[in-house]
Design a protein around this motif. Sequence first.
Motif, PDB file in Angstrom:
ATOM      1  N   GLN A 189      35.875  -0.323 -51.962  1.00  0.00           N
ATOM      2  CA  GLN A 189      36.867   0.395 -51.171  1.00  0.00           C
ATOM      3  C   GLN A 189      38.168   0.439 -51.933  1.00  0.00           C
ATOM      4  O   GLN A 189      38.766  -0.611 -52.219  1.00  0.00           O
ATOM      5  CB  GLN A 189      37.062  -0.257 -49.802  1.00  0.00           C
ATOM      6  CG  GLN A 189      37.959   0.551 -48.886  1.00  0.00           C
ATOM      7  CD  GLN A 189      37.896   0.068 -47.449  1.00  0.00           C
ATOM      8  OE1 GLN A 189      37.499  -1.061 -47.158  1.00  0.00           O
ATOM      9  NE2 GLN A 189      38.279   0.926 -46.521  1.00  0.00           N
ATOM     10  N   ALA A 190      38.588   1.648 -52.260  1.00  0.00           N
ATOM     11  CA  ALA A 190      39.852   1.855 -52.946  1.00  0.00           C
ATOM     12  C   ALA A 190      40.953   2.049 -51.904  1.00  0.00           C
ATOM     13  O   ALA A 190      40.671   2.431 -50.757  1.00  0.00           O
ATOM     14  CB  ALA A 190      39.764   3.071 -53.857  1.00  0.00           C
ATOM     15  N   PRO A 191      42.199   1.808 -52.276  1.00  0.00           N
ATOM     16  CA  PRO A 191      43.307   1.970 -51.315  1.00  0.00           C
ATOM     17  C   PRO A 191      43.332   3.374 -50.724  1.00  0.00           C
ATOM     18  O   PRO A 191      43.261   4.367 -51.446  1.00  0.00           O
ATOM     19  CB  PRO A 191      44.542   1.715 -52.178  1.00  0.00           C
ATOM     20  CG  PRO A 191      44.059   0.837 -53.277  1.00  0.00           C
ATOM     21  CD  PRO A 191      42.662   1.298 -53.572  1.00  0.00           C
ATOM     22  N   GLY A 192      43.389   3.435 -49.408  1.00  0.00           N
ATOM     23  CA  GLY A 192      43.470   4.719 -48.732  1.00  0.00           C
ATOM     24  C   GLY A 192      42.172   5.477 -48.636  1.00  0.00           C
ATOM     25  O   GLY A 192      42.153   6.625 -48.161  1.00  0.00           O
ATOM     26  N   ASP A 231      37.557   3.388 -60.939  1.00  0.00           N
ATOM     27  CA  ASP A 231      36.707   2.302 -60.450  1.00  0.00           C
ATOM     28  C   ASP A 231      37.525   1.209 -59.766  1.00  0.00           C
ATOM     29  O   ASP A 231      36.956   0.273 -59.201  1.00  0.00           O
ATOM     30  CB  ASP A 231      35.911   1.668 -61.600  1.00  0.00           C
ATOM     31  CG  ASP A 231      34.918   2.630 -62.221  1.00  0.00           C
ATOM     32  OD1 ASP A 231      34.816   2.634 -63.463  1.00  0.00           O
ATOM     33  OD2 ASP A 231      34.243   3.366 -61.467  1.00  0.00           O
ATOM     34  N   THR A 232      38.839   1.313 -59.817  1.00  0.00           N
ATOM     35  CA  THR A 232      39.704   0.334 -59.181  1.00  0.00           C
ATOM     36  C   THR A 232      39.449   0.295 -57.674  1.00  0.00           C
ATOM     37  O   THR A 232      39.508   1.325 -56.995  1.00  0.00           O
ATOM     38  CB  THR A 232      41.181   0.666 -59.450  1.00  0.00           C
ATOM     39  OG1 THR A 232      41.435   0.533 -60.851  1.00  0.00           O
ATOM     40  CG2 THR A 232      42.102  -0.264 -58.669  1.00  0.00           C
ATOM     41  N   ALA A 233      39.145  -0.894 -57.168  1.00  0.00           N
ATOM     42  CA  ALA A 233      38.798  -1.052 -55.751  1.00  0.00           C
ATOM     43  C   ALA A 233      38.516  -2.519 -55.469  1.00  0.00           C
ATOM     44  O   ALA A 233      38.409  -3.328 -56.398  1.00  0.00           O
ATOM     45  CB  ALA A 233      37.563  -0.223 -55.397  1.00  0.00           C
ATOM     46  N   GLY A 255      30.205 -10.048 -48.134  1.00  0.00           N
ATOM     47  CA  GLY A 255      31.072 -10.971 -48.828  1.00  0.00           C
ATOM     48  C   GLY A 255      32.526 -10.677 -48.514  1.00  0.00           C
ATOM     49  O   GLY A 255      32.846  -9.711 -47.826  1.00  0.00           O
ATOM     50  N   GLN A 256      33.414 -11.523 -49.029  1.00  0.00           N
ATOM     51  CA  GLN A 256      34.837 -11.394 -48.723  1.00  0.00           C
ATOM     52  C   GLN A 256      35.524 -10.353 -49.600  1.00  0.00           C
ATOM     53  O   GLN A 256      36.646  -9.951 -49.319  1.00  0.00           O
ATOM     54  CB  GLN A 256      35.545 -12.752 -48.895  1.00  0.00           C
ATOM     55  CG  GLN A 256      35.932 -13.120 -50.319  1.00  0.00           C
ATOM     56  CD  GLN A 256      34.770 -13.550 -51.198  1.00  0.00           C
ATOM     57  OE1 GLN A 256      33.612 -13.565 -50.793  1.00  0.00           O
ATOM     58  NE2 GLN A 256      35.092 -13.918 -52.430  1.00  0.00           N
ATOM     59  N   GLY A 257      34.848  -9.933 -50.668  1.00  0.00           N
ATOM     60  CA  GLY A 257      35.407  -8.929 -51.567  1.00  0.00           C
ATOM     61  C   GLY A 257      36.077  -9.541 -52.781  1.00  0.00           C
ATOM     62  O   GLY A 257      36.610 -10.657 -52.730  1.00  0.00           O
ATOM     63  N   THR A 258      36.040  -8.792 -53.871  1.00  0.00           N
ATOM     64  CA  THR A 258      36.713  -9.213 -55.100  1.00  0.00           C
ATOM     65  C   THR A 258      37.390  -7.987 -55.711  1.00  0.00           C
ATOM     66  O   THR A 258      36.797  -6.910 -55.787  1.00  0.00           O
ATOM     67  CB  THR A 258      35.724  -9.877 -56.086  1.00  0.00           C
ATOM     68  OG1 THR A 258      36.427 -10.367 -57.229  1.00  0.00           O
ATOM     69  CG2 THR A 258      34.628  -8.931 -56.536  1.00  0.00           C
ATOM     70  N   GLN A 259      38.646  -8.149 -56.108  1.00  0.00           N
ATOM     71  CA  GLN A 259      39.448  -7.028 -56.584  1.00  0.00           C
ATOM     72  C   GLN A 259      39.128  -6.706 -58.045  1.00  0.00           C
ATOM     73  O   GLN A 259      39.140  -7.595 -58.907  1.00  0.00           O
ATOM     74  CB  GLN A 259      40.940  -7.353 -56.456  1.00  0.00           C
ATOM     75  CG  GLN A 259      41.873  -6.284 -57.015  1.00  0.00           C
ATOM     76  CD  GLN A 259      41.884  -5.024 -56.161  1.00  0.00           C
ATOM     77  OE1 GLN A 259      42.011  -5.096 -54.947  1.00  0.00           O
ATOM     78  NE2 GLN A 259      41.777  -3.861 -56.810  1.00  0.00           N
TER      79      GLN A 259
END
Length: 119
Positions: A39-42, A90-92, A110-114
């Motif tokens: 998930q990318a910003p916005g 690919d930033t997300a 999962g909690q997510g990884t940037q």
Amino acid sequence: QVQLVDSGGGLVQAGGSLRLSCAASGRTFSSYRMSWFRQAPGKEREFVASIGGRVGITAYADSVKGRFTISRDNAKNTVYLQMNNLKPEDTAVYYCAARSLSSSVYDFWGQGTQVTVSS
């Protein structure tokens, strides 16, 4: 119940590589289809890749085909996402998810990884 812990994210320049890992708890890991979403910003969360439980059939989003590889090690209860030739788009935040064979939705996340890719 399955608990998922994502790791491996970071900052990388365009063209670089990262490998994400997702460690799962539970004794039935091999029976779950495992996937990565991002998930990318916005933007809405989108599918990236998935891999079946025992046979290991894979699927990829068109945007990552040829650059990303999903794999799993059932002995270690871990799924990986090898990301090569990374692009700024690919930033997300990347999330792993697990879906049981009897379910049509992803039951565990999962909690997510940037992941941040600089140009």
